[in-house]
Design a protein around this motif. Structure first.
Motif, PDB file in Angstrom:
ATOM      1  N   LEU A  54       0.850  -1.196   0.000  1.00 35.17           N
ATOM      2  CA  LEU A  54       0.000   0.000   0.000  1.00 35.17           C
ATOM      3  C   LEU A  54       0.882   1.240   0.000  1.00 35.17           C
ATOM      4  CD1 LEU A  54      -3.040   0.389  -0.113  1.00 35.17           C
ATOM      5  CD2 LEU A  54      -3.040   0.814   2.319  1.00 35.17           C
ATOM      6  N   PHE A  55       0.523   2.196  -0.832  1.00 33.01           N
ATOM      7  CA  PHE A  55       1.291   3.442  -0.998  1.00 33.01           C
ATOM      8  C   PHE A  55       0.387   4.614  -0.661  1.00 33.01           C
ATOM      9  CE2 PHE A  55       3.188   6.479  -4.404  1.00 33.01           C
ATOM     10  CZ  PHE A  55       3.909   7.162  -3.428  1.00 33.01           C
ATOM     11  N   VAL A  56       0.763   5.394   0.353  1.00 31.04           N
ATOM     12  CA  VAL A  56       0.002   6.582   0.732  1.00 31.04           C
ATOM     13  C   VAL A  56       0.601   7.770  -0.005  1.00 31.04           C
ATOM     14  CG1 VAL A  56      -0.782   8.042   2.621  1.00 31.04           C
ATOM     15  CG2 VAL A  56      -0.416   5.618   3.009  1.00 31.04           C
ATOM     16  N   GLU A  57      -0.177   8.312  -0.952  1.00 25.29           N
ATOM     17  CA  GLU A  57       0.353   9.391  -1.774  1.00 25.29           C
ATOM     18  C   GLU A  57      -0.595  10.577  -1.837  1.00 25.29           C
ATOM     19  OE1 GLU A  57       1.951   9.901  -6.363  1.00 25.29           O
ATOM     20  OE2 GLU A  57       0.518   8.339  -5.860  1.00 25.29           O
ATOM     21  N   GLN A  58      -1.888  10.329  -2.035  1.00 25.66           N
ATOM     22  CA  GLN A  58      -2.838  11.402  -2.261  1.00 25.66           C
ATOM     23  C   GLN A  58      -3.871  11.440  -1.150  1.00 25.66           C
ATOM     24  OE1 GLN A  58      -3.994   9.860  -6.188  1.00 25.66           O
ATOM     25  NE2 GLN A  58      -3.464  11.847  -7.000  1.00 25.66           N
TER      26      GLN A  58
ATOM     27  N   SER B 135     -14.644   5.534   6.513  1.00 27.46           N
ATOM     28  CA  SER B 135     -13.642   5.617   5.458  1.00 27.46           C
ATOM     29  C   SER B 135     -12.440   4.746   5.780  1.00 27.46           C
ATOM     30  CB  SER B 135     -13.204   7.073   5.263  1.00 27.46           C
ATOM     31  OG  SER B 135     -12.151   7.166   4.334  1.00 27.46           O
ATOM     32  N   VAL B 136     -12.028   4.757   7.042  1.00 23.14           N
ATOM     33  CA  VAL B 136     -10.892   3.928   7.457  1.00 23.14           C
ATOM     34  C   VAL B 136     -11.252   2.447   7.357  1.00 23.14           C
ATOM     35  CG1 VAL B 136      -9.370   3.333   9.379  1.00 23.14           C
ATOM     36  CG2 VAL B 136      -9.923   5.723   8.933  1.00 23.14           C
ATOM     37  N   LEU B 137     -12.439   2.083   7.800  1.00 20.45           N
ATOM     38  CA  LEU B 137     -12.865   0.688   7.750  1.00 20.45           C
ATOM     39  C   LEU B 137     -12.968   0.183   6.311  1.00 20.45           C
ATOM     40  CD1 LEU B 137     -15.595   0.744  10.555  1.00 20.45           C
ATOM     41  CD2 LEU B 137     -13.408  -0.453  10.645  1.00 20.45           C
ATOM     42  N   LYS B 138     -13.419   1.046   5.396  1.00 20.41           N
ATOM     43  CA  LYS B 138     -13.569   0.666   3.993  1.00 20.41           C
ATOM     44  C   LYS B 138     -12.223   0.575   3.272  1.00 20.41           C
ATOM     45  CE  LYS B 138     -18.248   2.437   3.143  1.00 20.41           C
ATOM     46  NZ  LYS B 138     -18.823   1.210   2.568  1.00 20.41           N
TER      47      LYS B 138
ATOM     48  N   ALA C   3     -10.926  -9.217  11.357  1.00 16.22           N
ATOM     49  CA  ALA C   3     -11.971  -8.234  11.028  1.00 16.22           C
ATOM     50  C   ALA C   3     -12.712  -7.721  12.256  1.00 16.22           C
ATOM     51  CB  ALA C   3     -12.959  -8.858  10.040  1.00 16.22           C
ATOM     52  N   GLU C   4     -12.847  -8.574  13.272  1.00 13.27           N
ATOM     53  CA  GLU C   4     -13.678  -8.218  14.424  1.00 13.27           C
ATOM     54  C   GLU C   4     -13.141  -7.013  15.176  1.00 13.27           C
ATOM     55  OE1 GLU C   4     -15.508 -10.372  18.436  1.00 13.27           O
ATOM     56  OE2 GLU C   4     -14.388 -11.559  16.962  1.00 13.27           O
ATOM     57  N   THR C   5     -11.817  -6.858  15.224  1.00 17.50           N
ATOM     58  CA  THR C   5     -11.218  -5.745  15.976  1.00 17.50           C
ATOM     59  C   THR C   5     -11.154  -4.465  15.150  1.00 17.50           C
ATOM     60  OG1 THR C   5      -8.971  -6.318  15.279  1.00 17.50           O
ATOM     61  CG2 THR C   5      -9.801  -7.370  17.292  1.00 17.50           C
ATOM     62  N   GLY C   6     -11.687  -4.501  13.929  1.00 22.10           N
ATOM     63  CA  GLY C   6     -11.584  -3.363  13.015  1.00 22.10           C
ATOM     64  C   GLY C   6     -12.032  -2.031  13.585  1.00 22.10           C
TER      65      GLY C   6
ATOM     66  N   LEU D 295      -3.541   8.401   5.585  1.00 24.64           N
ATOM     67  CA  LEU D 295      -2.512   7.732   6.383  1.00 24.64           C
ATOM     68  C   LEU D 295      -3.154   6.724   7.336  1.00 24.64           C
ATOM     69  CD1 LEU D 295       0.433   7.488   7.205  1.00 24.64           C
ATOM     70  CD2 LEU D 295       0.140   9.477   8.686  1.00 24.64           C
ATOM     71  N   ALA D 296      -4.249   7.130   7.993  1.00 18.99           N
ATOM     72  CA  ALA D 296      -4.950   6.223   8.910  1.00 18.99           C
ATOM     73  C   ALA D 296      -5.462   4.991   8.169  1.00 18.99           C
ATOM     74  CB  ALA D 296      -6.115   6.957   9.578  1.00 18.99           C
ATOM     75  N   ARG D 297      -5.957   5.182   6.946  1.00 17.15           N
ATOM     76  CA  ARG D 297      -6.457   4.062   6.135  1.00 17.15           C
ATOM     77  C   ARG D 297      -5.343   3.052   5.834  1.00 17.15           C
ATOM     78  NH1 ARG D 297     -10.957   4.908   2.525  1.00 17.15           N
ATOM     79  NH2 ARG D 297      -9.656   4.358   0.742  1.00 17.15           N
ATOM     80  N   ALA D 298      -4.171   3.572   5.499  1.00 17.89           N
ATOM     81  CA  ALA D 298      -3.044   2.681   5.186  1.00 17.89           C
ATOM     82  C   ALA D 298      -2.593   1.910   6.424  1.00 17.89           C
ATOM     83  CB  ALA D 298      -1.887   3.487   4.618  1.00 17.89           C
ATOM     84  N   LEU D 299      -2.518   2.597   7.563  1.00 16.28           N
ATOM     85  CA  LEU D 299      -2.104   1.939   8.796  1.00 16.28           C
ATOM     86  C   LEU D 299      -3.117   0.871   9.199  1.00 16.28           C
ATOM     87  CD1 LEU D 299      -0.882   5.043  10.846  1.00 16.28           C
ATOM     88  CD2 LEU D 299       0.522   3.411   9.593  1.00 16.28           C
ATOM     89  N   PHE D 300      -4.394   1.124   8.900  1.00 15.56           N
ATOM     90  CA  PHE D 300      -5.445   0.168   9.246  1.00 15.56           C
ATOM     91  C   PHE D 300      -5.315  -1.121   8.432  1.00 15.56           C
ATOM     92  CE2 PHE D 300      -9.736  -1.567   8.461  1.00 15.56           C
ATOM     93  CZ  PHE D 300     -10.090  -1.874   9.779  1.00 15.56           C
ATOM     94  N   VAL D 301      -4.969  -0.992   7.161  1.00 13.55           N
ATOM     95  CA  VAL D 301      -4.864  -2.162   6.281  1.00 13.55           C
ATOM     96  C   VAL D 301      -3.725  -3.082   6.709  1.00 13.55           C
ATOM     97  CG1 VAL D 301      -4.393  -2.891   3.902  1.00 13.55           C
ATOM     98  CG2 VAL D 301      -5.926  -0.976   4.336  1.00 13.55           C
ATOM     99  N   LYS D 302      -2.666  -2.517   7.288  1.00  3.13           N
ATOM    100  CA  LYS D 302      -1.487  -3.277   7.718  1.00  3.13           C
ATOM    101  C   LYS D 302      -0.878  -4.101   6.580  1.00  3.13           C
ATOM    102  CE  LYS D 302      -1.969  -3.808  12.695  1.00  3.13           C
ATOM    103  NZ  LYS D 302      -2.028  -4.775  13.825  1.00  3.13           N
ATOM    104  N   PRO D 303      -0.460  -3.458   5.491  1.00  4.49           N
ATOM    105  CA  PRO D 303       0.163  -4.215   4.394  1.00  4.49           C
ATOM    106  C   PRO D 303       1.535  -4.731   4.812  1.00  4.49           C
ATOM    107  CG  PRO D 303       0.428  -1.865   4.039  1.00  4.49           C
ATOM    108  CD  PRO D 303      -0.444  -2.003   5.253  1.00  4.49           C
TER     109      PRO D 303
END
Length: 725
Positions: free
Chosen positions: A245-249, A261-264, A319-322, A357-365
């Motif tokens: 995952l690349f956080v750019e925009q 938004s973070v969960l999605k 998923a449960e701790t999302g 940034l929060a979305r990327a950290l949530f995905v944990k790639p």
């Protein structure tokens, strides 16, 4: 027609370097008419005095007629040509515009068709870009100018794919389960990375060990972000079981709440959760309305079996701790509980970057890539992010100019230069010490080899035709031929900014006494603020975003008026103000020289170009349209404009965001030796520590002096966050 002579006769003040450049452009003209004429106008217009406007127009007409003849002649002479040129239609726009012209006039092609569907033949466009760049680079090198910067259209086209589709394509669901037991190290040898015809990497090795945190550094324009995009799109052969995952925009704002938004962001989690609901609903209907038939029972079995698979996959991806994880990430990045349930469209660009940034950290790639993550967050959020990333379980590759951030986060440094990647163990401080020693040894070895070669060559030149020494000379020739190629180490890149010395004026210069301010009486942002600014002031204002730091700066400039209290300002005081988004206010249709001329008339073009040179804008960059400059170059133009004010006090709001490490060093040195006052807002710990000698915290409506250093403040922030339930 002699183009060079015509230009010299019509506009005698034109720099010879420009004359030579345009002469070469017309000599082998095989680009589009509009492109060449646009380039010509942009370069020559600034050299036409008010008395020469008519001569300038006549010259443009003559050059246009000559160019038409040249192009017609070339087309007619091509085998099988009927004299007509057929242009490929590479994109559909409300107004027809060539890529070349858009680049030269500073049009941001990525936003021309915002909201419309853009259909681009990417291969044709890349070929067209490569051809144009190769020609312009060749001419630029001939006259000592700057190289061509490609349009943003190719990159924008590659990034047009919706996030969800790109995520599923780049990170297939099976990759998570299939990665068990497999190495997540990345080792790619002899890779090449290009943008158009511009070579970013050549026969380079990309090595990323799983669990290590790499800081990617290098000069502006070397291609760091391009490398990250190639990895993110799997244009390099990264093993398919490694999630990326690349956080750019910043994210696009809509009615989705911040936490939704973070969960999605974890697309597979979102899809599996949706499917789980649909299967449960289907089974409920079959239970209540089923007729007991064989078909009904088979449908229940199929749905039940699939539900088991979905539950298994949801368990695998935790998923449960999302919701709890998403809320914790948002809180760390400065979103309070109320903010977390606000629609994303209500947030500013900086806060949307935090969401990304929060979305990327949530995905944990497995591989997380960040591009200047500290640019859009305050010191509080930066302190949290540094602490959070230190325990990141996967691999991190981060581009940053913030040395303190790299010291806190990086376990390794990757230096990108000269089309290769160099690796250093340790954080930035350790890298700098190692690199300095390595460069010193390389220079010493080069000088030793050079001296040895010169000694051999001198012996050969002296004795090769002497009968008595010919054998010895031949032996020396063989030794010389067997020596490895001698490559001179790159010279250390250095930059210098220079602010003009300011004359002394008697105090008080600038004071706030018991000042209160709010946009409404019900919501006071700053209350009872006292601050005194003099020529010897070196003040850094820190605190969370939204606390009123920028408001304080605007009160000092006079842009905002206090609701209560007093602003005292010396009548002779000149203030230079660098706003957080100052680079966006530059006129993108003007060149840096024309921009300075419009703001500070009365000097010659040579004087403007010399002044820009003091801030790193050299060669033809001063004549290039601002819209085509990088963020770092635009910052340099802004600082050049500020210095022409001859300020007594500089008010700087996040001045480091677009500068590379060398540019940042130049700015720090210039401020250290300058004799005026400085108030700055910054998240960059090293910049704050180097430039300021006073820390003031802006929070809860107050602006108060802090008697610790930046490090202790960040430690305090992290401990407070950890102590919260």
């Amino acid at each position: 027609m002699d183009v060079a002579t015509s230009i010299r006769d019509s506009l005698p003040q034109t720099d010879e370097i420009i004359v030579q450049y345009l002469d070469g452009l017309y000599a082998d003209a095989d680009e589009e008419y509009d492109s060449i004429m646009s380039t010509t106008r942009g370069m020559l217009e600034s050299f036409a005095t008010s008395d020469e406007k008519a001569a300038f127009q006549d010259l443009m007409k003559s050059l246009g007629d000559y160019l038409s003849e040249q192009l017609d002649s070339k087309r007619a002479s091509q085998p099988g040509s009927d004299g007509l040129a057929k242009l490929d239609r590479v994109m559909e726009m409300s107004k027809t515009m060539s890529t070349t012209r858009a680049v030269m006039e500073g049009v941001d092609l990525s936003s021309v068709n915002k909201g419309k569907e853009t259909r681009v033949d990417l291969k044709k466009l890349e070929k067209q870009e490569a051809k144009l760049k190769a020609k312009i680079d060749k001419r630029a090198k001939r006259v000592g100018g700057e190289l061509y910067e490609g349009s943003k259209l190719i990159e924008a086209t590659k990034r047009q794919e919706p996030y969800e589709e790109l995520f599923m394509k780049v990170n297939p669901l099976d990759a998570r389960s299939s990665s068990k037991g497999k190495s997540k190290d990345i080792h790619l040898v002899n890779i090449d990375v290009n943008f158009g015809s511009h070579r970013i990497l050549s026969n380079a090795n990309l090595t990323l060990a799983y669990g290590r945190r790499y800081g990617l550094i290098g000069r502006n324009g070397v291609g760091k972000s391009t490398l990250l995009r190639h990895i993110a799109l799997r244009e390099l052969a990264v093993p398919s079981h490694i999630t990326i995952l690349f956080v750019e925009q910043e994210i696009v704002g809509d009615d989705t709440t911040a936490i939704e938004s973070v969960l999605k962001a974890d697309v597979w989690r979102d899809k599996l959760m949706t499917e789980e609901k649909e299967l449960n609903a289907q089974l409920s209907v079959l239970e209540t309305e089923g007729d007991g038939s064989k078909m009904s029972e088979e449908s229940k079995e199929i749905a039940s079996a699939r539900l088991v698979e979905v539950h298994q996959k949801l368990t695998e991806i935790d998923a449960e701790t999302g919701p709890a994880r998403a809320a914790a990430l948002l809180a760390g990045l400065g979103f309070n509980e109320e903010d977390q349930h606000r629609p994303t469209r209500t947030f500013s660009g900086g806060w949307r970057m935090r969401l990304a940034l929060a979305r990327a950290l949530f995905v944990k790639p497995d591989l997380l890539m960040l591009d200047e993550p500290s640019n859009h967050i305050d010191l509080n959020a930066l302190a949290w992010l540094e602490d959070y990333l230190q325990t990141w379980p996967g691999t991190i590759l981060v581009v940053s100019h913030d040395r303190a951030f790299l010291d806190a986060v990086a376990t390794d440094i990757v230096l990108q230069r000269a089309e290769r990647l160099e690796y250093f163990k340790g954080n930035f401080s350790q890298f700098y010490a190692t690199k300095t020693e390595r460069d010193k040894n390389a220079r010493k070895e080069y000088e030793t080899q050079k001296t040895y070669r010169e000694h051999l060559q001198a012996f050969i030149d002296r004795w090769r035709y002497n009968a008595n020494r010919a054998a010895q000379a031949q032996m020396k020739i063989k030794i010389l031929e067997k020596l490895p190629d001698l490559e001179e180490p790159e010279a250390e890149d250095t930059e210098r900014f220079k602010f003009p010395e300011t004359e002394k004026i008697s105090p008080p210069l600038l004071q706030l006494n018991e000042v209160q301010f709010g946009y409404t009486p019900e919501k006071i942002i700053l209350d009872k603020v006292d601050i005194d600014v003099g020529l010897d002031s070196r003040i850094a204002v820190i605190g969370p975003n939204g606390a009123g730091k920028s408001t304080l700066i605007k009160l000092l400039t006079g842009e905002l008026k206090p609701m209560a209290g007093h602003l005292t300002r010396n009548g002779r005081l000149r203030i230079g103000y660098f706003a957080q988004h100052h680079v966006d206010t530059l006129d993108p249709t003007l060149s840096p020289v024309k921009y300075l001329q419009s703001k500070f008339p009365g000097k010659t073009d040579l004087e403007y170009r010399s002044h820009l040179g003091a801030f790193g804008i050299t060669g033809l960059t001063g004549m290039q349209i601002i819209g085509t400059l990088s963020g770092g170059q635009k910052s340099r133009v802004s600082f050049a404009a500020l210095s022409l004010l001859g300020p007594h006090v500089l008010l700087l709001d996040e001045p480091t965001n677009h500068l590379d490490i060398e540019g940042l060093d130049a700015l720090m040195h210039a401020l250290q030796v300058w004799n005026g006052g400085v108030i700055l807002i910054s998240h960059d710990e090293r910049f704050i520590t180097t430039v300021s000698n006073e820390l003031w915290i802006c929070n809860d409506g107050k602006v108060q002096k802090y008697y610790g250093d930046v490090t202790s403040y960040k430690q305090l922030i992290v401990s407070n966050l950890k102590s919260k339930p």
